[in-house]
Design a protein around this motif. Sequence first.
Motif, PDB file in Angstrom:
ATOM      1  N   LEU A 126      34.424  45.077  38.209  1.00 15.68           N
ATOM      2  CA  LEU A 126      34.011  44.891  39.604  1.00 15.68           C
ATOM      3  C   LEU A 126      32.540  45.220  39.795  1.00 15.68           C
ATOM      4  O   LEU A 126      31.832  44.534  40.544  1.00 15.68           O
ATOM      5  CB  LEU A 126      34.876  45.750  40.526  1.00 15.68           C
ATOM      6  CG  LEU A 126      36.359  45.359  40.597  1.00 15.68           C
ATOM      7  CD1 LEU A 126      37.134  46.354  41.447  1.00 15.68           C
ATOM      8  CD2 LEU A 126      36.513  43.952  41.167  1.00 15.68           C
ATOM      9  N   HIS A 127      32.074  46.246  39.131  1.00 17.04           N
ATOM     10  CA  HIS A 127      30.656  46.586  39.227  1.00 17.04           C
ATOM     11  C   HIS A 127      29.782  45.487  38.625  1.00 17.04           C
ATOM     12  O   HIS A 127      28.704  45.185  39.150  1.00 17.04           O
ATOM     13  CB  HIS A 127      30.387  47.914  38.512  1.00 17.04           C
ATOM     14  CG  HIS A 127      31.033  49.100  39.161  1.00 17.04           C
ATOM     15  ND1 HIS A 127      30.762  49.484  40.463  1.00 17.04           N
ATOM     16  CD2 HIS A 127      31.934  49.992  38.678  1.00 17.04           C
ATOM     17  CE1 HIS A 127      31.475  50.556  40.760  1.00 17.04           C
ATOM     18  NE2 HIS A 127      32.195  50.881  39.697  1.00 17.04           N
ATOM     19  N   ALA A 128      30.248  44.886  37.521  1.00 17.73           N
ATOM     20  CA  ALA A 128      29.453  43.867  36.828  1.00 17.73           C
ATOM     21  C   ALA A 128      29.449  42.528  37.547  1.00 17.73           C
ATOM     22  O   ALA A 128      28.501  41.744  37.408  1.00 17.73           O
ATOM     23  CB  ALA A 128      29.980  43.684  35.402  1.00 17.73           C
ATOM     24  N   TYR A 129      30.517  42.258  38.324  1.00 20.37           N
ATOM     25  CA  TYR A 129      30.653  40.960  38.993  1.00 20.37           C
ATOM     26  C   TYR A 129      30.820  41.175  40.498  1.00 20.37           C
ATOM     27  O   TYR A 129      31.938  41.149  41.021  1.00 20.37           O
ATOM     28  CB  TYR A 129      31.850  40.197  38.420  1.00 20.37           C
ATOM     29  CG  TYR A 129      31.666  39.792  36.973  1.00 20.37           C
ATOM     30  CD1 TYR A 129      31.040  38.598  36.641  1.00 20.37           C
ATOM     31  CD2 TYR A 129      32.096  40.624  35.937  1.00 20.37           C
ATOM     32  CE1 TYR A 129      30.854  38.222  35.319  1.00 20.37           C
ATOM     33  CE2 TYR A 129      31.911  40.265  34.608  1.00 20.37           C
ATOM     34  CZ  TYR A 129      31.289  39.065  34.307  1.00 20.37           C
ATOM     35  OH  TYR A 129      31.102  38.709  32.986  1.00 20.37           O
ATOM     36  N   PRO A 130      29.734  41.359  41.214  1.00 21.56           N
ATOM     37  CA  PRO A 130      29.822  41.648  42.649  1.00 21.56           C
ATOM     38  C   PRO A 130      30.353  40.493  43.488  1.00 21.56           C
ATOM     39  O   PRO A 130      30.747  40.712  44.639  1.00 21.56           O
ATOM     40  CB  PRO A 130      28.372  41.984  43.029  1.00 21.56           C
ATOM     41  CG  PRO A 130      27.537  41.344  41.978  1.00 21.56           C
ATOM     42  CD  PRO A 130      28.344  41.409  40.724  1.00 21.56           C
ATOM     43  N   THR A 131      30.387  39.275  42.938  1.00 22.33           N
ATOM     44  CA  THR A 131      30.924  38.146  43.698  1.00 22.33           C
ATOM     45  C   THR A 131      32.371  37.835  43.334  1.00 22.33           C
ATOM     46  O   THR A 131      32.934  36.851  43.815  1.00 22.33           O
ATOM     47  CB  THR A 131      30.062  36.886  43.481  1.00 22.33           C
ATOM     48  OG1 THR A 131      30.063  36.546  42.086  1.00 22.33           O
ATOM     49  CG2 THR A 131      28.641  37.118  43.949  1.00 22.33           C
ATOM     50  N   VAL A 148      36.146  52.492  44.244  1.00 25.90           N
ATOM     51  CA  VAL A 148      35.062  51.547  44.037  1.00 25.90           C
ATOM     52  C   VAL A 148      34.719  50.883  45.363  1.00 25.90           C
ATOM     53  O   VAL A 148      35.553  50.796  46.269  1.00 25.90           O
ATOM     54  CB  VAL A 148      35.473  50.488  42.980  1.00 25.90           C
ATOM     55  CG1 VAL A 148      36.605  49.611  43.497  1.00 25.90           C
ATOM     56  CG2 VAL A 148      34.299  49.639  42.553  1.00 25.90           C
ATOM     57  N   THR A 149      33.491  50.422  45.472  1.00 24.72           N
ATOM     58  CA  THR A 149      33.061  49.623  46.620  1.00 24.72           C
ATOM     59  C   THR A 149      32.763  48.218  46.129  1.00 24.72           C
ATOM     60  O   THR A 149      32.031  48.032  45.156  1.00 24.72           O
ATOM     61  CB  THR A 149      31.802  50.220  47.274  1.00 24.72           C
ATOM     62  OG1 THR A 149      32.114  51.518  47.783  1.00 24.72           O
ATOM     63  CG2 THR A 149      31.309  49.337  48.410  1.00 24.72           C
ATOM     64  N   HIS A 150      33.349  47.234  46.791  1.00 24.17           N
ATOM     65  CA  HIS A 150      33.136  45.836  46.401  1.00 24.17           C
ATOM     66  C   HIS A 150      33.251  44.981  47.661  1.00 24.17           C
ATOM     67  O   HIS A 150      34.261  44.995  48.347  1.00 24.17           O
ATOM     68  CB  HIS A 150      34.170  45.402  45.360  1.00 24.17           C
ATOM     69  CG  HIS A 150      33.809  44.148  44.636  1.00 24.17           C
ATOM     70  ND1 HIS A 150      33.955  42.901  45.197  1.00 24.17           N
ATOM     71  CD2 HIS A 150      33.308  43.940  43.382  1.00 24.17           C
ATOM     72  CE1 HIS A 150      33.563  41.976  44.325  1.00 24.17           C
ATOM     73  NE2 HIS A 150      33.162  42.593  43.219  1.00 24.17           N
ATOM     74  N   ALA A 151      32.219  44.222  47.941  1.00 21.44           N
ATOM     75  CA  ALA A 151      32.149  43.506  49.218  1.00 21.44           C
ATOM     76  C   ALA A 151      32.953  42.221  49.256  1.00 21.44           C
ATOM     77  O   ALA A 151      33.294  41.742  50.345  1.00 21.44           O
ATOM     78  CB  ALA A 151      30.678  43.199  49.546  1.00 21.44           C
ATOM     79  N   ASN A 152      33.284  41.627  48.092  1.00 20.34           N
ATOM     80  CA  ASN A 152      33.830  40.278  48.088  1.00 20.34           C
ATOM     81  C   ASN A 152      35.240  40.132  47.546  1.00 20.34           C
ATOM     82  O   ASN A 152      35.815  39.043  47.630  1.00 20.34           O
ATOM     83  CB  ASN A 152      32.896  39.363  47.290  1.00 20.34           C
ATOM     84  CG  ASN A 152      31.560  39.183  47.967  1.00 20.34           C
ATOM     85  OD1 ASN A 152      31.482  38.669  49.069  1.00 20.34           O
ATOM     86  ND2 ASN A 152      30.492  39.635  47.310  1.00 20.34           N
ATOM     87  N   LEU A 153      35.830  41.196  46.989  1.00 21.83           N
ATOM     88  CA  LEU A 153      37.151  41.086  46.400  1.00 21.83           C
ATOM     89  C   LEU A 153      38.204  40.765  47.457  1.00 21.83           C
ATOM     90  O   LEU A 153      38.346  41.494  48.440  1.00 21.83           O
ATOM     91  CB  LEU A 153      37.523  42.384  45.683  1.00 21.83           C
ATOM     92  CG  LEU A 153      38.743  42.300  44.763  1.00 21.83           C
ATOM     93  CD1 LEU A 153      38.447  41.433  43.546  1.00 21.83           C
ATOM     94  CD2 LEU A 153      39.187  43.696  44.326  1.00 21.83           C
TER      95      LEU A 153
END
Length: 318
Positions: A126-131, A148-153
Motif C-alpha cells: 500500500l505504501h508503494a502503490y498509493p493509487t 496504514v493511511t491510504h487515500a484510494n483503496l
Amino acid sequence: MSIDHLDELHGLPAFDFPLSDEGATELPEPGAVAWRISYNPYVYESDDEFGEHFQRFLTAVDPSRVRALIVGLWGATYEGGSDDAIEQLLMAKDRLTSLEAVFIGDIVPEESEISWIEQSDVTPVLHAYPTLRELGVRGGNGLSFPAVTHANLRTLRFETGGLPGEVVRGVAASELPALERLEMWLGVEEYGGDATVADLAPILSGGRFPALRHLGVQNSELQDEIAAAMAAAPVVAQLAFLDLSMGVLTDEGAAALLDGQPLTHLTWLDLDHNYFSAAMEKRLRTALEPAGVKVVMAEKGDEDAYDDEVFRYTAVAE
C-alpha cells in the motif's frame, strides 16, 4: 467449502503467465487481464525461483499498462512467507505505474492448505502503490497489517482460517477514506484466529470508514456474538451489503439481528453456511424479503455430536 484459484480480479479475467517460453501462446494485452504469477517448485523443475519468474513477466509485457496482479504460489509456502514476492512488487513500483489491484496468496489446497500459507506484513504494498484500489490476501500465518493511511483503496479482503487479532486492530486503526468493501474471514482460534468482537468496535462504530458499503465479517466461531454486535452497530445504517456467512451462526445470532436495528435498507444480507432452524429461516425471510432484501441462506454448516455435545464448524479452518 472449496477454495479455488481466482477466476477474476478487479473485474478482469485471470490469466496465468507461462512458466517458460516453451509452447507459449500469444500474450493478451497487458491491461486486459489480471496476471497470475506463480511458481510451483513441485511441478516446474528449474533453477529459477519466483523472483526470476516475476522478472521474466516484467520483460514480456509492458508493465506500465498492467492493471491487476495475482500472486500465486511463490515456492514451498510452509518454508517461507510472502516477503520475497512482496519485495518483487516493491522493486517494480516505478514500472507498474497503472497497477490498481493486487491479490497475494492465490493458493489452493492442492498446493497448500490455507492454514499452512505463511504470509508477512502486506502494508508495504500500500505504501508503494498509493493509487491501488484493491488488495486481497489469503493465509493468516505470520500476517501483519499495522495501521496504514491510504487515500484510494476501495476494497480490502482477508481470506484466512485464522485471522490474527492484531490484523483486525491494524485495519480498525487505519485511515482508509475511500474504502467501500471490507471482508475479513476471522477463522478459528486453533489456527490463529484470536480476534474478538471488541477488536471490531472501531469498525462497527461507523465513523472509521465513511465510504464503506459492503462489510463482511465471516467464517467465525464467534458468529453469534458478531451478529449481536451488528444488531446495534452504527455502521450497519450506511451499508448496502452485510455478509455474516461461513461461520457458526445459529438461531441465537439470527434472533439478535432481527430484534436489533432495522435491516430493511440492506440490498443483500448473506447468512449462508448457517445453523438455523426452519422456523428461524422463515422468520428471517418474512421480516426482510418483502422489503426487498436479498437474504442468502442456501448452505447448512456441518456438525457432529459426541456424548451429547454438539460440535459446529466454520466453512474454512485448515
